[in-house]
Scaffold this active site. Structure first.
Site, mmCIF file in Angstrom:
data_model
loop_
_atom_site.group_PDB
_atom_site.id
_atom_site.type_symbol
_atom_site.label_atom_id
_atom_site.label_comp_id
_atom_site.label_asym_id
_atom_site.label_seq_id
_atom_site.Cartn_x
_atom_site.Cartn_y
_atom_site.Cartn_z
ATOM 1 C CB CYS A 236 -1.015 -0.047 1.085
ATOM 2 S SG CYS A 236 -2.183 -1.307 1.205
ATOM 3 C CB ILE B 232 -3.446 -7.994 3.001
ATOM 4 C CG1 ILE B 232 -1.999 -7.657 1.840
ATOM 5 C CG2 ILE B 232 -2.909 -8.825 3.829
ATOM 6 C CD1 ILE B 232 -0.867 -7.041 2.452
ATOM 7 C CD GLU C 89 -1.068 -7.615 8.498
ATOM 8 O OE1 GLU C 89 -1.723 -8.961 8.734
ATOM 9 O OE2 GLU C 89 -0.200 -7.965 7.567
ATOM 10 C CG ASP D 229 -6.364 -3.682 9.071
ATOM 11 O OD1 ASP D 229 -6.733 -3.274 7.936
ATOM 12 O OD2 ASP D 229 -4.882 -4.054 9.238
#
Length: 197
Positions: A2, A55, A78, A101
């Site tokens: 990203c 992801i 993440e 998330d």
């Protein structure tokens, strides 16, 4: 991987196509999706963009910039414990529309304020525009795993996951900061700078 980028332009001169160019410079970091948002604050134009490598939550529900109430986020990284945080927030009455998330971060910010970052375990750079409070915040993981480059000059603040995102803005001045070079040779890194708008 990203990538995120954006700006706060107090001179209100930056056009949307400049943000698109900044975002395109990060396309290799996130080939799965791309998005950006412009906000016209009374004092500035705020641009936020993200290129996505999917992801977690591969669906369109994970698209960024992501909104919740009067909050907007772009995020690179993440959060390893986002499921546990989500359970805590659900017990507090929060409801979610995705499995990402990113959405958990937005709800956590609304619930805990800036202290939410103390709940996160992971690697991240998070940019949140809080329209209600009129503030723009950037958070980085404690170890600095995820990169963020920031630039401030004559009423223009630029940020990006790579320096080339900032360089895509025509007002970016390609000059060496002597103090930063000295700090890098002294410490092996450039200490955080604090400034107010």
């Amino acid at each position: 991987m990203c990538g995120i980028t954006g700006y706060i332009d107090f001179g209100q001169k930056t056009s949307p196509d400049i943000l698109e160019c900044m975002l395109m410079s990060l396309q290799h970091r996130g080939p799965d999706d791309r998005g950006y948002q412009l906000f016209h604050d009374p004092n500035a134009i705020i641009g936020m963009g993200q290129t996505r490598l999917s992801i977690i939550d591969l669906s369109p529900a994970g698209h960024q910039p992501m909104h919740y109430n009067e909050l907007c986020i772009v995020f690179n990284g993440e959060i390893y414990n986002y499921r546990e945080i989500r359970v805590m927030l659900e017990k507090a009455g929060h409801r979610f529309v995705s499995n990402s998330d990113t959405e958990v971060i937005l709800h956590a910010y609304e619930y805990w304020g800036t202290e939410f970052v103390n709940e996160l375990i992971g690697m991240f750079v998070i940019a949140i525009y809080d329209k209600r409070q009129g503030r723009f915040l950037i958070f980085r993981d404690r170890a600095g795993v995820k990169p963020i480059f920031c630039y401030w000059h004559e009423g223009l603040f630029i940020f990006g996951s790579e320096l080339k995102a900032s360089m895509a803005h025509p007002s970016y001045k390609k000059e060496i900061d002597g103090k930063a070079v000295t700090s890098f040779f002294d410490y092996g890194y450039i200490p955080a700078l604090v400034f107010s708008f």
